[in-house]
Design an enzyme around this catalytic site. Structure first.
Site, PDB file in Angstrom:
ATOM      1  N   PRO A  60       0.800  -1.234   0.000  1.00 43.44           N
ATOM      2  CA  PRO A  60       0.000   0.000   0.000  1.00 43.44           C
ATOM      3  C   PRO A  60       0.829   1.279   0.000  1.00 43.44           C
ATOM      4  O   PRO A  60       0.335   2.321  -0.387  1.00 43.44           O
ATOM      5  CB  PRO A  60      -0.842  -0.102   1.276  1.00 43.44           C
ATOM      6  CG  PRO A  60      -0.361  -1.277   2.028  1.00 43.44           C
ATOM      7  CD  PRO A  60       0.511  -2.102   1.144  1.00 43.44           C
ATOM      8  N   GLU A  73       1.329  -8.449   7.990  1.00 41.00           N
ATOM      9  CA  GLU A  73       1.721  -7.062   8.277  1.00 41.00           C
ATOM     10  C   GLU A  73       2.715  -6.517   7.255  1.00 41.00           C
ATOM     11  O   GLU A  73       3.062  -5.350   7.275  1.00 41.00           O
ATOM     12  CB  GLU A  73       2.322  -6.960   9.683  1.00 41.00           C
ATOM     13  CG  GLU A  73       1.317  -7.130  10.794  1.00 41.00           C
ATOM     14  CD  GLU A  73       0.167  -6.132  10.699  1.00 41.00           C
ATOM     15  OE1 GLU A  73       0.432  -4.921  10.670  1.00 41.00           O
ATOM     16  OE2 GLU A  73      -0.990  -6.579  10.662  1.00 41.00           O
ATOM     17  N   ARG A 132      -3.727  -5.563 -21.493  1.00 43.07           N
ATOM     18  CA  ARG A 132      -4.542  -4.980 -22.561  1.00 43.07           C
ATOM     19  C   ARG A 132      -3.758  -4.007 -23.438  1.00 43.07           C
ATOM     20  O   ARG A 132      -4.217  -3.634 -24.513  1.00 43.07           O
ATOM     21  CB  ARG A 132      -5.814  -4.329 -21.997  1.00 43.07           C
ATOM     22  CG  ARG A 132      -5.563  -3.152 -21.121  1.00 43.07           C
ATOM     23  CD  ARG A 132      -6.850  -2.659 -20.480  1.00 43.07           C
ATOM     24  NE  ARG A 132      -7.753  -2.002 -21.418  1.00 43.07           N
ATOM     25  CZ  ARG A 132      -7.554  -0.785 -21.927  1.00 43.07           C
ATOM     26  NH1 ARG A 132      -6.473  -0.101 -21.607  1.00 43.07           N
ATOM     27  NH2 ARG A 132      -8.422  -0.247 -22.749  1.00 43.07           N
ATOM     28  N   ASP A 171      -8.201   5.511 -25.209  1.00 42.36           N
ATOM     29  CA  ASP A 171      -8.219   5.213 -23.780  1.00 42.36           C
ATOM     30  C   ASP A 171      -8.191   6.469 -22.940  1.00 42.36           C
ATOM     31  O   ASP A 171      -7.521   7.432 -23.267  1.00 42.36           O
ATOM     32  CB  ASP A 171      -6.954   4.440 -23.383  1.00 42.36           C
ATOM     33  CG  ASP A 171      -7.202   2.959 -23.290  1.00 42.36           C
ATOM     34  OD1 ASP A 171      -8.338   2.543 -23.532  1.00 42.36           O
ATOM     35  OD2 ASP A 171      -6.239   2.249 -22.984  1.00 42.36           O
TER      36      ASP A 171
HETATM   37  N1  ADE Z   1      -1.590  -4.484  -0.405  1.00 43.86           N
HETATM   38  C1  ADE Z   1      -2.540  -4.058   0.451  1.00 43.86           C
HETATM   39  N2  ADE Z   1      -3.114  -2.935   0.020  1.00 43.86           N
HETATM   40  C2  ADE Z   1      -2.515  -2.628  -1.180  1.00 43.86           C
HETATM   41  C3  ADE Z   1      -2.666  -1.583  -2.107  1.00 43.86           C
HETATM   42  N3  ADE Z   1      -3.536  -0.599  -1.938  1.00 43.86           N
HETATM   43  N4  ADE Z   1      -1.880  -1.590  -3.202  1.00 43.86           N
HETATM   44  C4  ADE Z   1      -0.977  -2.571  -3.380  1.00 43.86           C
HETATM   45  N5  ADE Z   1      -0.789  -3.582  -2.532  1.00 43.86           N
HETATM   46  C5  ADE Z   1      -1.551  -3.612  -1.432  1.00 43.86           C
END
Ligand code: ADE
Length: 229
Positions: free
Chosen positions: A87, A114, A152, A167
């Site tokens: 994330p 985690e 794609r 696109d």
């Molecule tokens: N793993 C958990 N959340 C994620 C996200 N938003 N982007 C990429 N990998 C992730």
């Protein structure tokens, strides 16, 4: 193009690989997706791939050894970049999708728990990529998003290559509004210009509407602006 995916839940990818455009590209030999079960690279009896965090704290951390061994096994057949889905990674944009579509292959490592022991990023010179500012339970859905968006863009994967030129984000504009039959539905009408048969007017209207939509909905978002490349 070839994707190698390292995950504790390789089965999650089956729907992506068996349906729609991606499914067809795989069946037609334009795309190859190899799934690697991280547990296959664990050596203990319980095939454990995670462990407690040094320094304490909640949650488990993916151990480095199985991931290194998985990527060592993949590397001779896939020379492309290694990407960790996390994330906090760099944002996945259309520009990054285009960059990855130019690679012979990509290896995607899906995080869980985690996080992944940080020596994986360092030791594998891996890039960290995020699909958005929200936290999912793992990197599998983000990896599928990356595969879909990159696949794609590969030659032959979409039936009509000119749709790529139109696109959203390709020309720094998102798509214009689209309509199909009927011309009127529950009192809602298709804009007159689209029924006119005047292709120049239609093109002009579409450009104007795409600009309007871009300004109203995505101007200021990094992903729209970084569509340039
Ligand atoms: N793993 C958990 N959340 C994620 C996200 N938003 N982007 C990429 N990998 C992730």
């Amino acid at each position: 193009m070839r994707f190698d995916v390292v995950s504790v839940f390789p089965g999650m990818f089956e729907p992506l690989l068996n349906f729609g455009v991606v499914g067809r590209a795989i069946a037609g030999g334009l795309l190859e997706v190899r799934l690697h079960d991280l547990r296959e690279f664990a050596h203990d009896r319980h095939r454990q791939v995670d462990d407690m965090a040094y320094g304490g704290g909640p949650g488990m951390v993916l151990k480095p050894e199985p991931i290194f061994e998985a990527v060592d096994a993949i590397k001779p057949e896939n020379p492309g970049p290694v990407i960790l889905l996390e994330p906090w990674g760099e944002p996945f944009t259309q520009a990054l999708a285009r960059e990855l579509a130019g690679e012979p292959g990509v290896t995607l490592v899906c995080g869980r728990y985690e996080g992944i022991d940080d020596r994986v990023r360092e030791g594998l010179a891996a890039r960290e990529v995020s699909i958005g500012d929200y936290v999912l339970t793992g990197g599998e859905l983000p990896a599928m998003v990356v595969i879909d968006a990159v696949a794609r863009l590969r030659p032959g994967v979409l039936g009509e290559p000119e749709s790529l030129d139109r696109d959203s984000f390709t020309a720094d504009l998102v798509g214009y509004p689209q309509y199909t039959r009927p011309a009127e539905f529950r009192g809602l009408k298709v804009p007159e210009v689209l029924l006119s048969g005047n292709h120049r007017s239609i093109e002009a209207w579409r450009r104007q509407e795409a600009a309007r939509r871009t300004k109203a909905r995505v101007a200021g978002r990094t992903s729209a602006r970084s569509g340039k490349s």
